[in-house]
Scaffold this motif. Structure first.
Motif, mmCIF file in Angstrom:
data_model
loop_
_atom_site.group_PDB
_atom_site.id
_atom_site.type_symbol
_atom_site.label_atom_id
_atom_site.label_comp_id
_atom_site.label_asym_id
_atom_site.label_seq_id
_atom_site.Cartn_x
_atom_site.Cartn_y
_atom_site.Cartn_z
ATOM 1 N N ALA A 1 40.521 31.380 40.332
ATOM 2 C CA ALA A 1 41.164 32.206 39.310
ATOM 3 C C ALA A 1 40.747 33.664 39.430
ATOM 4 O O ALA A 1 41.585 34.571 39.318
ATOM 5 C CB ALA A 1 40.815 31.668 37.920
ATOM 6 N N ILE A 2 39.470 33.887 39.666
ATOM 7 C CA ILE A 2 38.968 35.254 39.767
ATOM 8 C C ILE A 2 39.609 35.977 40.947
ATOM 9 O O ILE A 2 40.036 37.130 40.846
ATOM 10 C CB ILE A 2 37.434 35.256 39.894
ATOM 11 N N LEU A 3 39.693 35.304 42.097
ATOM 12 C CA LEU A 3 40.237 35.937 43.296
ATOM 13 C C LEU A 3 41.729 36.226 43.164
ATOM 14 O O LEU A 3 42.205 37.314 43.535
ATOM 15 C CB LEU A 3 39.973 35.049 44.515
ATOM 16 N N ILE A 4 42.483 35.271 42.632
ATOM 17 C CA ILE A 4 43.926 35.484 42.499
ATOM 18 C C ILE A 4 44.211 36.564 41.457
ATOM 19 O O ILE A 4 45.080 37.432 41.659
ATOM 20 C CB ILE A 4 44.631 34.167 42.137
ATOM 21 N N ALA A 5 43.472 36.546 40.355
ATOM 22 C CA ALA A 5 43.668 37.582 39.342
ATOM 23 C C ALA A 5 43.304 38.950 39.895
ATOM 24 O O ALA A 5 44.030 39.940 39.687
ATOM 25 C CB ALA A 5 42.835 37.261 38.107
ATOM 26 N N ARG A 6 42.196 39.028 40.618
ATOM 27 C CA ARG A 6 41.756 40.302 41.182
ATOM 28 C C ARG A 6 42.770 40.834 42.190
ATOM 29 O O ARG A 6 43.015 42.043 42.258
ATOM 30 C CB ARG A 6 40.385 40.131 41.834
ATOM 31 N N ALA A 7 43.358 39.925 42.982
ATOM 32 C CA ALA A 7 44.364 40.340 43.965
ATOM 33 C C ALA A 7 45.601 40.914 43.295
ATOM 34 O O ALA A 7 46.375 41.642 43.923
ATOM 35 C CB ALA A 7 44.752 39.149 44.846
ATOM 36 N N ASN A 8 45.786 40.586 42.012
ATOM 37 C CA ASN A 8 46.925 41.105 41.264
ATOM 38 C C ASN A 8 46.516 42.170 40.245
ATOM 39 O O ASN A 8 47.237 42.444 39.281
ATOM 40 C CB ASN A 8 47.635 39.952 40.554
ATOM 41 N N GLY A 9 45.329 42.743 40.467
ATOM 42 C CA GLY A 9 44.895 43.868 39.651
ATOM 43 C C GLY A 9 44.403 43.515 38.269
ATOM 44 O O GLY A 9 44.401 44.368 37.380
ATOM 45 N N ILE A 10 43.985 42.252 38.074
ATOM 46 C CA ILE A 10 43.554 41.803 36.748
ATOM 47 C C ILE A 10 42.117 41.297 36.810
ATOM 48 O O ILE A 10 41.737 40.566 37.727
ATOM 49 C CB ILE A 10 44.458 40.660 36.244
ATOM 50 N N ASP A 11 41.316 41.690 35.824
ATOM 51 C CA ASP A 11 40.001 41.083 35.615
ATOM 52 C C ASP A 11 40.211 39.946 34.628
ATOM 53 O O ASP A 11 40.427 40.182 33.435
ATOM 54 C CB ASP A 11 39.020 42.113 35.056
ATOM 55 N N ILE A 12 40.178 38.703 35.112
ATOM 56 C CA ILE A 12 40.550 37.567 34.281
ATOM 57 C C ILE A 12 39.619 37.393 33.087
ATOM 58 O O ILE A 12 39.996 36.805 32.070
ATOM 59 C CB ILE A 12 40.601 36.259 35.130
ATOM 60 N N SER A 13 38.414 37.934 33.165
ATOM 61 C CA SER A 13 37.489 37.819 32.042
ATOM 62 C C SER A 13 37.863 38.734 30.883
ATOM 63 O O SER A 13 37.293 38.631 29.794
ATOM 64 C CB SER A 13 36.061 38.145 32.495
ATOM 65 N N SER A 14 38.839 39.616 31.098
ATOM 66 C CA SER A 14 39.201 40.598 30.065
ATOM 67 C C SER A 14 40.523 40.288 29.388
ATOM 68 O O SER A 14 40.994 41.076 28.563
ATOM 69 C CB SER A 14 39.267 41.997 30.677
ATOM 70 N N VAL A 15 41.170 39.162 29.716
ATOM 71 C CA VAL A 15 42.449 38.828 29.090
ATOM 72 C C VAL A 15 42.399 37.416 28.523
ATOM 73 O O VAL A 15 41.619 36.571 28.962
ATOM 74 C CB VAL A 15 43.623 38.928 30.090
ATOM 75 N N GLY A 16 43.254 37.170 27.519
ATOM 76 C CA GLY A 16 43.347 35.838 26.937
ATOM 77 C C GLY A 16 42.027 35.356 26.403
ATOM 78 O O GLY A 16 41.359 36.020 25.614
ATOM 79 N N SER A 17 41.624 34.167 26.849
ATOM 80 C CA SER A 17 40.353 33.592 26.422
ATOM 81 C C SER A 17 39.189 34.103 27.266
ATOM 82 O O SER A 17 38.033 33.842 26.954
ATOM 83 C CB SER A 17 40.411 32.057 26.530
#
Length: 202
Positions: free
Chosen positions: A18-34
Protein backbone atom coordinates in the motif's frame (compact mmCIF):
# COMPACT_ATOMS: atom_id res chain seq x y z
CA UNK A 1 13.85 -25.56 7.49
CA UNK A 2 10.31 -25.19 8.96
CA UNK A 3 11.45 -22.30 11.16
CA UNK A 4 13.17 -20.74 8.16
CA UNK A 5 9.92 -20.84 6.17
CA UNK A 6 8.03 -19.21 9.03
CA UNK A 7 10.62 -16.43 9.11
CA UNK A 8 10.36 -16.07 5.33
CA UNK A 9 6.58 -15.84 5.72
CA UNK A 10 6.94 -13.00 8.21
CA UNK A 11 9.39 -11.13 5.96
CA UNK A 12 7.06 -11.53 2.98
CA UNK A 13 4.29 -10.04 5.08
CA UNK A 14 6.31 -6.90 5.73
CA UNK A 15 6.39 -5.93 2.03
CA UNK A 16 4.69 -2.48 2.02
CA UNK A 17 2.36 -2.81 -0.96
CA UNK A 18 0.00 0.00 0.00
CA UNK A 19 2.77 2.42 0.89
CA UNK A 20 4.64 1.85 -2.38
CA UNK A 21 1.60 2.10 -4.64
CA UNK A 22 0.32 5.19 -2.85
CA UNK A 23 3.75 6.82 -2.97
CA UNK A 24 4.03 6.07 -6.70
CA UNK A 25 0.81 8.05 -7.13
CA UNK A 26 1.95 10.99 -5.04
CA UNK A 27 0.07 10.04 -1.86
CA UNK A 28 1.29 9.45 1.68
CA UNK A 29 -1.21 6.76 2.68
CA UNK A 30 -0.73 7.53 6.37
CA UNK A 31 -2.21 11.00 5.81
CA UNK A 32 -5.56 10.06 4.22
CA UNK A 33 -8.66 8.20 5.37
CA UNK A 34 -7.90 6.03 8.36
CA UNK A 35 -4.15 6.27 7.76
CA UNK A 36 -4.01 2.49 7.53
CA UNK A 37 -1.53 1.00 4.99
CA UNK A 38 -3.96 -1.37 3.37
CA UNK A 39 -6.10 -1.94 0.28
CA UNK A 40 -9.24 -0.30 1.67
CA UNK A 41 -7.49 2.93 2.55
CA UNK A 42 -5.73 3.06 -0.82
CA UNK A 43 -9.18 2.66 -2.38
CA UNK A 44 -10.36 5.68 -0.41
CA UNK A 45 -7.36 7.71 -1.55
CA UNK A 46 -6.88 6.55 -5.13
CA UNK A 47 -9.93 4.56 -6.22
CA UNK A 48 -10.86 0.92 -6.71
CA UNK A 49 -8.25 0.13 -9.36
CA UNK A 50 -5.28 1.06 -7.18
CA UNK A 51 -6.95 -0.58 -4.19
CA UNK A 52 -7.31 -3.79 -6.19
CA UNK A 53 -3.58 -3.76 -6.96
CA UNK A 54 -2.78 -3.44 -3.27
CA UNK A 55 -5.19 -6.24 -2.44
CA UNK A 56 -3.61 -8.51 -5.06
CA UNK A 57 -0.07 -7.85 -3.83
CA UNK A 58 -0.99 -8.29 -0.19
CA UNK A 59 -2.89 -11.49 -0.96
CA UNK A 60 0.13 -12.80 -2.87
CA UNK A 61 2.28 -12.32 0.23
CA UNK A 62 0.07 -14.67 2.21
CA UNK A 63 -0.40 -17.11 -0.65
CA UNK A 64 3.32 -17.37 -1.35
CA UNK A 65 4.18 -17.90 2.31
CA UNK A 66 1.54 -20.58 2.77
CA UNK A 67 2.22 -22.18 -0.61
CA UNK A 68 5.95 -22.58 -0.03
CA UNK A 69 5.33 -24.16 3.34
CA UNK A 70 2.56 -26.40 2.05
CA UNK A 71 4.81 -27.76 -0.67
CA UNK A 72 7.63 -28.39 1.77
CA UNK A 73 5.95 -29.91 4.80
CA UNK A 74 2.17 -29.98 4.54
CA UNK A 75 -0.76 -28.15 6.10
CA UNK A 76 0.47 -27.46 9.65
CA UNK A 77 3.51 -25.59 8.38
CA UNK A 78 1.35 -23.81 5.79
CA UNK A 79 -0.85 -22.48 8.58
CA UNK A 80 2.21 -21.38 10.58
CA UNK A 81 3.93 -19.64 7.66
CA UNK A 82 0.67 -18.07 6.52
CA UNK A 83 0.00 -16.75 10.01
CA UNK A 84 3.55 -15.38 10.08
CA UNK A 85 2.86 -13.48 6.85
CA UNK A 86 -0.27 -11.98 8.37
CA UNK A 87 1.71 -10.98 11.46
CA UNK A 88 4.40 -9.46 9.24
CA UNK A 89 1.75 -7.38 7.51
CA UNK A 90 0.19 -6.29 10.80
CA UNK A 91 3.39 -5.74 12.77
CA UNK A 92 6.26 -5.10 10.33
CA UNK A 93 9.58 -4.73 12.09
CA UNK A 94 10.67 -2.48 9.22
CA UNK A 95 8.02 0.15 10.13
CA UNK A 96 7.99 0.11 13.91
CA UNK A 97 5.34 -2.65 14.06
CA UNK A 98 2.76 -0.30 12.52
CA UNK A 99 1.09 -2.18 9.68
CA UNK A 100 -2.28 -3.07 8.21
CA UNK A 101 -5.20 -5.17 9.33
CA UNK A 102 -4.26 -8.44 7.62
CA UNK A 103 -7.48 -9.11 5.70
CA UNK A 104 -5.96 -9.20 2.22
CA UNK A 105 -2.88 -11.13 3.32
CA UNK A 106 -5.10 -13.53 5.24
CA UNK A 107 -7.26 -14.09 2.18
CA UNK A 108 -4.17 -15.12 0.24
CA UNK A 109 -3.39 -17.69 2.92
CA UNK A 110 -7.00 -18.86 2.76
CA UNK A 111 -6.84 -19.40 -1.01
CA UNK A 112 -3.94 -21.83 -0.48
CA UNK A 113 -5.10 -23.77 2.57
CA UNK A 114 -8.89 -23.53 2.16
CA UNK A 115 -9.52 -22.91 -1.56
CA UNK A 116 -13.19 -23.87 -1.31
CA UNK A 117 -13.96 -21.27 1.35
CA UNK A 118 -11.76 -18.45 0.04
CA UNK A 119 -13.85 -17.33 -2.99
CA UNK A 120 -17.00 -17.18 -0.87
CA UNK A 121 -15.21 -15.11 1.77
CA UNK A 122 -13.98 -12.62 -0.83
CA UNK A 123 -17.42 -12.36 -2.47
CA UNK A 124 -19.01 -11.85 0.95
CA UNK A 125 -16.49 -9.11 1.79
CA UNK A 126 -17.10 -7.37 -1.50
CA UNK A 127 -20.90 -7.56 -1.23
CA UNK A 128 -21.13 -6.33 2.36
CA UNK A 129 -18.55 -3.60 1.77
CA UNK A 130 -20.40 -2.29 -1.27
CA UNK A 131 -23.80 -2.45 0.40
CA UNK A 132 -22.65 -0.66 3.55
CA UNK A 133 -19.96 1.52 2.05
CA UNK A 134 -17.68 0.42 4.89
CA UNK A 135 -14.79 -1.97 4.21
CA UNK A 136 -14.49 -2.67 7.93
CA UNK A 137 -18.03 -4.07 8.04
CA UNK A 138 -17.26 -6.38 5.13
CA UNK A 139 -14.06 -7.50 6.82
CA UNK A 140 -15.72 -8.18 10.16
CA UNK A 141 -18.50 -10.23 8.55
CA UNK A 142 -16.30 -12.19 6.14
CA UNK A 143 -13.49 -12.95 8.60
CA UNK A 144 -15.95 -13.79 11.35
CA UNK A 145 -17.69 -16.39 9.20
CA UNK A 146 -14.58 -18.18 7.90
CA UNK A 147 -14.40 -20.60 10.88
CA UNK A 148 -18.04 -21.49 10.23
CA UNK A 149 -17.02 -22.53 6.72
CA UNK A 150 -14.44 -24.90 8.17
CA UNK A 151 -17.09 -26.39 10.42
CA UNK A 152 -19.35 -27.01 7.43
CA UNK A 153 -16.49 -28.77 5.64
CA UNK A 154 -15.88 -30.91 8.72
CA UNK A 155 -12.18 -30.10 8.89
CA UNK A 156 -10.00 -31.53 11.70
CA UNK A 157 -10.26 -29.82 15.07
CA UNK A 158 -6.69 -28.49 14.92
CA UNK A 159 -7.40 -26.70 11.64
CA UNK A 160 -10.56 -25.17 13.08
CA UNK A 161 -8.56 -23.97 16.10
CA UNK A 162 -5.70 -22.60 13.96
CA UNK A 163 -7.99 -20.74 11.58
CA UNK A 164 -10.13 -19.51 14.45
CA UNK A 165 -7.07 -18.06 16.17
CA UNK A 166 -5.91 -16.33 12.97
CA UNK A 167 -9.36 -14.88 12.34
CA UNK A 168 -9.57 -13.74 15.97
CA UNK A 169 -6.27 -11.91 15.57
CA UNK A 170 -7.50 -10.12 12.44
CA UNK A 171 -10.77 -9.21 14.13
CA UNK A 172 -8.90 -7.89 17.18
CA UNK A 173 -6.83 -5.65 14.89
CA UNK A 174 -10.15 -4.17 13.75
CA UNK A 175 -11.13 -3.01 17.23
CA UNK A 176 -10.46 0.68 16.38
CA UNK A 177 -12.76 0.27 13.38
CA UNK A 178 -15.48 -1.16 15.62
CA UNK A 179 -15.18 1.86 17.90
CA UNK A 180 -15.42 4.24 14.94
CA UNK A 181 -18.40 2.32 13.53
CA UNK A 182 -20.23 2.68 16.84
CA UNK A 183 -19.43 6.40 16.84
CA UNK A 184 -20.35 6.65 13.14
CA UNK A 185 -16.88 7.98 12.40
CA UNK A 186 -15.57 5.13 10.21
CA UNK A 187 -14.42 6.50 6.80
CA UNK A 188 -16.44 5.26 3.84
CA UNK A 189 -14.83 3.66 0.83
CA UNK A 190 -16.02 6.65 -1.17
CA UNK A 191 -14.14 9.09 1.07
CA UNK A 192 -11.45 9.62 -1.56
CA UNK A 193 -8.68 12.00 -0.57
CA UNK A 194 -9.92 12.82 2.93
CA UNK A 195 -7.21 13.62 5.51
CA UNK A 196 -6.45 10.97 8.06
CA UNK A 197 -8.07 11.16 11.47
CA UNK A 198 -5.17 11.98 13.83
CA UNK A 199 -6.82 9.88 16.57
CA UNK A 200 -7.21 6.86 14.33
CA UNK A 201 -5.09 3.74 14.76
CA UNK A 202 -6.65 1.70 11.97
Amino acid sequence: MPIFLVVVGYLLGTFPSAILIARANGIDISSVGSGNPGASNVTRALGWRKGAWVYALDACKGALAAGLALGFDGRPLAYAAGAAAVLGHMFPITRGLRGGKGVATGSGVLFVIQPIIAPFAVILWWTVSRLTGKAAVGSLVAVGLVPAGLALLDRPAWEYAAMGALCALILAKHWPNVVRLVRREEPALSSVGQPADPTSTG
